[in-house]
Design a protein around this motif. Structure first.
Motif, PDB file in Angstrom:
ATOM      1  N   THR A  68     -58.318 -24.491  31.527  1.00  0.00           N
ATOM      2  CA  THR A  68     -58.771 -26.188  30.707  1.00  0.00           C
ATOM      3  C   THR A  68     -57.176 -26.474  29.917  1.00  0.00           C
ATOM      4  N   ALA A  69     -57.569 -27.843  29.191  1.00  0.00           N
ATOM      5  CA  ALA A  69     -55.818 -27.678  28.667  1.00  0.00           C
ATOM      6  C   ALA A  69     -56.614 -28.409  27.121  1.00  0.00           C
ATOM      7  N   VAL A  70     -56.176 -28.146  25.439  1.00  0.00           N
ATOM      8  CA  VAL A  70     -56.560 -28.170  24.886  1.00  0.00           C
ATOM      9  C   VAL A  70     -55.348 -29.575  24.177  1.00  0.00           C
ATOM     10  N   LYS A 125     -51.827 -26.103  28.254  1.00  0.00           N
ATOM     11  CA  LYS A 125     -52.885 -24.807  29.346  1.00  0.00           C
ATOM     12  C   LYS A 125     -52.889 -23.979  27.742  1.00  0.00           C
ATOM     13  N   SER A 126     -54.866 -24.522  27.755  1.00  0.00           N
ATOM     14  CA  SER A 126     -55.318 -23.204  26.969  1.00  0.00           C
ATOM     15  C   SER A 126     -56.756 -21.644  27.847  1.00  0.00           C
ATOM     16  N   GLY A 133     -53.158 -25.901  19.909  1.00  0.00           N
ATOM     17  CA  GLY A 133     -54.708 -24.409  20.609  1.00  0.00           C
ATOM     18  C   GLY A 133     -54.221 -23.567  21.290  1.00  0.00           C
ATOM     19  N   ALA A 134     -53.001 -23.530  21.902  1.00  0.00           N
ATOM     20  CA  ALA A 134     -53.068 -22.487  22.947  1.00  0.00           C
ATOM     21  C   ALA A 134     -53.016 -21.065  21.570  1.00  0.00           C
ATOM     22  N   SER A 135     -52.231 -20.971  20.730  1.00  0.00           N
ATOM     23  CA  SER A 135     -51.948 -20.459  19.154  1.00  0.00           C
ATOM     24  C   SER A 135     -53.116 -19.737  19.341  1.00  0.00           C
ATOM     25  N   ARG A 136     -54.653 -20.359  18.981  1.00  0.00           N
ATOM     26  CA  ARG A 136     -55.780 -20.149  18.498  1.00  0.00           C
ATOM     27  C   ARG A 136     -56.866 -19.702  19.143  1.00  0.00           C
TER      28      ARG A 136
END
Length: 507
Positions: free
Chosen positions: A68-70, A83-84, A136-139
């Motif tokens: 998944t990517a955001v 990358k997420s 978004g990954a930090s979330r």
């Protein structure tokens, strides 16, 4: 004298020190240093080379992990996905409602990847273990519930999610969050979405690559009796039904089927087609994001199908004529695959469908026993440039040789063993193409002959090999973020024919 000079030097140094303090300020706690300012500027301003970063194009990793990517709507580079560890837990394509799940704890979260995974990494770049504060990954791991407060949503309005196939989304997901409906205590977030474009996650990057389709992942649905399928890939050779060793990464379909015989033909003139077709399909993808800043269209794009082709097949008997002026087509196998290609951090789901078929166009007079061995390659797809818009690409390089030739009586027959291919992204149809290698036999007057030079009567006959390649570009190719065209665009037909053998028969 020396004392006076020393006193003047000390006075000058003191004056310089006072001037420096007045200019920069005395307190380091109230004003950032020059180094701090430089660091802050670097963090806010993309590197000069980032606008044309070359992304690696590779096959997505195997296994249960769903990449998944955001693309974070709050990030400085909004149209560059990362990358997420977030996952699409469920998705309703019709309504656009999705549930996005986050790791249960920070320890379960995947390490955040850099903004793009390039073909060559710069050792001086920032460590990808440190997530962007706005990304978004930090979330992903920030789903804990403070006392008396609601859990933080995994995604926010404006975020764009790119996901490999997920529950409810066998074709993958490329969607923009339009509303956060609910956030559960476990961090799962229910959202409303709308379809997104590829330039919203690839941004100003560049990518170019060709990825082979693993033949073992293709679903095959035989449509007639007698169809046999074999395949091979690296490290796992499989032998075809007839014992022929297949090249690595190819799919082979053997078939034998009867076709309609011309009215009034004798039992000995029963018509049939038999042989195999062997394919090694590859997905061709390229993207040029130059000029795509501020949501504008990319500078270029390509989506296509290419690969090696080999077939060996024969037509026997006296085939029936055309039906209402159209050739008789007999599909004998349907194939489907959803390979996932990884473009930097972004998983792109390709939808590939193939329908293999026989097609016969005959006048019902000539009786044949012909066989051809054919090898070559092909490339079909759609290419976009700002100067010319979308244009079709059709190429084929094939050669054949006759293995058997017998032509009896006068007449014409044309038989093809081809494949109709459809290729798209995330469940949308982008390119359709019909690759049809064929045999054509033609005899005049009362010619009757064979490849060994024997015959009777007078006249001549000839056997030709050839290929017809046609197709169209569809509206859904606008998924790249390019301007929408109002009608289907022909790929550009390819028609090539070559003489296999000929002879003249005389009494």
């Amino acid at each position: 004298m020396h004392k006076l000079r020393r006193h003047a030097l000390v006075s000058a140094l003191s004056a310089i020190t006072v001037a420096t303090l007045l200019t920069t300020g005395c307190s380091a706690t109230n004003s950032p240093s020059t180094a701090d300012k430089a660091a802050a500027t670097t963090a806010e301003t993309p590197e000069p080379g980032a606008a044309e970063e070359q992304l690696a194009v590779v096959s997505a990793p195997d296994g249960d992990a769903t990449p998944t990517a955001v693309a974070d709507a709050n990030a400085v580079d909004q149209d560059k996905a990362k990358k997420s560890a977030l996952k699409v837990a469920s998705y309703d394509r019709k309504s656009g409602r999705a549930v996005i799940s986050a790791p249960s704890s920070a320890s379960d979260a995947e390490p955040s990847a850099p903004p793009s995974e390039t073909a060559s990494e710069d050792p001086g770049t920032e460590s990808d273990a440190t997530p962007d504060a706005n990304s978004g990954a930090s979330r992903d791991a920030d789903t804990s519930q403070d006392s008396g407060t609601k859990p933080k949503a995994a995604v926010a309005v404006g975020d764009v999610i790119a996901s490999a196939p997920a529950p409810g989304a066998p074709d993958g997901v490329l969607a923009k969050v339009t509303e956060v409906v609910e956030t559960a205590a476990d961090g799962g977030t229910t959202v409303e979405t709308e379809p997104a474009k590829l330039n919203s996650v690839l941004g100003e990057s560049e990518a170019d690559g060709t990825i082979p389709v693993d033949p073992s992942t293709m679903e095959v649905d035989p449509l007639v009796q007698g169809v046999k399928v074999s395949w091979a890939k690296t490290g796992d050779l499989t032998f075809g039904p007839e014992g022929a060793k297949l090249p690595l990464g190819s799919l082979r379909i053997d078939v034998g089927a009867s076709v309609e015989t011309a009215p009034g033909a004798s039992a000995s003139a029963a018509a049939s087609v038999e042989g195999f077709v062997q394919l090694a399909p590859e997905v061709a993808f390229s993207y040029d994001g130059s000029g795509s800043a501020s949501g504008s269209s990319p500078g270029g794009a390509f989506l296509g199908l290419t690969g090696d082709w080999a077939s060996q097949w024969s037509l026997k008997g006296r085939a029936a004529g055309s039906t209402n002026g159209k050739p008789i087509r007999i599909p004998f196998a349907e194939l489907h695959a959803d390979p996932v290609i990884q473009v930097g951090p972004v998983p792109i789901v390709v939808n590939l469908d193939l329908v293999c078929y026989f097609q016969v166009d005959a006048d019902g007079r000539v009786t044949v026993d012909v066989e051809q061995d054919l090898k070559g390659d092909f490339k079909v797809g759609g290419n976009f440039t700002w100067a010319k818009g979308w244009q079709g690409v059709s190429e084929s390089h094939m050669t054949g040789e006759p293995l058997k030739t017998t032509v009896t009586a006068a007449g014409d027959v044309k038989a093809a063993m081809g494949a109709e291919a459809t290729i798209g992204l995330y469940g949308t149809v982008g390119v359709t193409a019909d690759v049809a290698p064929y045999l054509r036999a033609s005899a005049d007057a009362s010619a009757e002959g064979s490849a060994d030079g024997t015959g009777s009567g007078s006249g001549s006959w000839a056997l030709y090999g050839g290929i017809d390649l046609t197709g169209t570009l569809n509206l859904q190719l606008s998924i790249f973020g390019t301007p929408i065209f109002q009608k289907k665009i022909p790929l550009g037909a390819v028609h090539e024919e070559w003489l296999l053998t000929k002879d003249e028969a005389r009494t």
